[in-house]
Design an enzyme around this catalytic site. Structure first.
Site, PDB file in Angstrom:
ATOM      1  CG  LEU A   1     120.452-102.671 -53.762  1.00  0.00           C
ATOM      2  CD1 LEU A   1     119.675-103.433 -52.664  1.00  0.00           C
ATOM      3  CD2 LEU A   1     120.205-103.317 -55.116  1.00  0.00           C
ATOM      4  CB  CYS A   2     124.286-101.445 -51.947  1.00  0.00           C
ATOM      5  SG  CYS A   2     125.538-101.694 -50.667  1.00  0.00           S
TER       6      CYS A   2
END
Length: 292
Positions: free
Chosen positions: A189-190
């Site tokens: 993620l991110c």
């Protein structure tokens, strides 16, 4: 009397441990961090009881990101992005092994730690020894990967440190190849999806070409993150841009907490996705075990 948020400085805070290095500004931290997350409970506590399947986390060991202007951003893995998904996985019954590229200690953005969030803090305390003394990823590849490996998923948390080294590591490439070849999950993620760039090293095309992903928006790293002093300058390259150039499809251009499943690749767009990505990973892993 508490200081008005609008009075907080938007100038990045110097990191005295390194030349020309900076933490995020006080104002940016007031906007991007909080004492608690949106954690709303574990859905499958103790659901996995067999003890075989584990999670391999590839974490960041480098703190500093060199920017276009010569300044360095003092970063690490984002604690919420790392620890909240792992809380769901560990509470469901999956053990976690921690690896870094060289076996050096994991670096965390402690300034983003939600200090009043019991789920995150308790997970941090359980993993602290492994974070200080992680495995060397090359040793994991040599000794613990293969068709009979006990790892059901590879987890790569975000934080801007994920753009240093991990994206150009042949060891990360081998690990992702193994996951794809052996039908294991890749969870990230991110800025963590920067690791997916390693899959295309020295190849005409990436094996992840055509996959859809959520990732932190380039527009924020190019705009608001600089304007509010979160970053002390422009990144040398942007994650979504390079993923797109490798043929992956970035499905978001904003930060809303969105998650996405494309085959065995599970992604989230930002720290806001941490809770839901943890739930998604647990559900997908439990379903995969039932169908084996």
């Amino acid at each position: 009397m508490s200081q008005d948020v609008n009075e907080l400085s938007k100038q990045p805070t110097p990191d005295k441990a390194e030349d020309n290095a900076f933490f995020p500004s006080p104002y940016s931290l007031s906007q991007y961090t909080a004492p608690k997350t949106d954690f709303d409970g574990v859905e499958h506590k103790g659901a996995y009881k067999d003890g075989k399947w584990k999670v391999l986390m590839i974490a960041a060991e480098e703190r500093y990101v060199l920017l276009e202007n010569g300044k360095m951003f003092s970063t690490g893995n984002h604690p919420v992005e790392m620890l909240l998904p792992l809380h769901h996985l560990m509470e469901a019954g999956f053990d976690v092994d921690v690896a870094t590229l060289s076996g050096y200690p994991v670096k965390l953005e402690l300034w983003a730690m939600p200090t009043e969030d019991e789920a995150v803090i308790s997970t941090y305390n359980k993993l602290k020894e492994k974070l200080k003394q992680p495995k060397k990823l090359a040793d994991v590849i040599k000794n613990e990967l293969g068709p009979d490996s006990d790892y059901l998923s590879v987890f790569i948390p975000g934080g801007h440190a994920a753009v240093v080294g991990i994206s150009e590591s042949e060891d990360v490439q081998q690990t992702l190849d193994w996951a794809l070849d052996n039908d294991r999950f890749i969870v990230t993620l991110c800025h963590g999806p920067a690791a997916l760039l390693s899959a295309g090293i020295n190849r005409e095309k990436s094996p992840l070409e055509g996959y859809s992903v959520c990732v932190f928006p380039d527009s924020l790293d190019e705009g608001a993150n600089i304007e509010i002093g979160y970053l002390p300058g422009r990144l040398k390259w942007l994650v979504a841009d390079l993923l797109t150039k490798q043929g992956l499809k970035v499905v978001n251009d904003d930060m809303t907490g969105r998650t996405l499943k494309d085959r065995k690749l599970l992604t989230g767009d930002s720290p806001l996705a941490s809770n839901e990505l943890g739930k998604l990973a647990v559900n997908e892993m439990l379903n995969a075990i039932q169908n084996k």
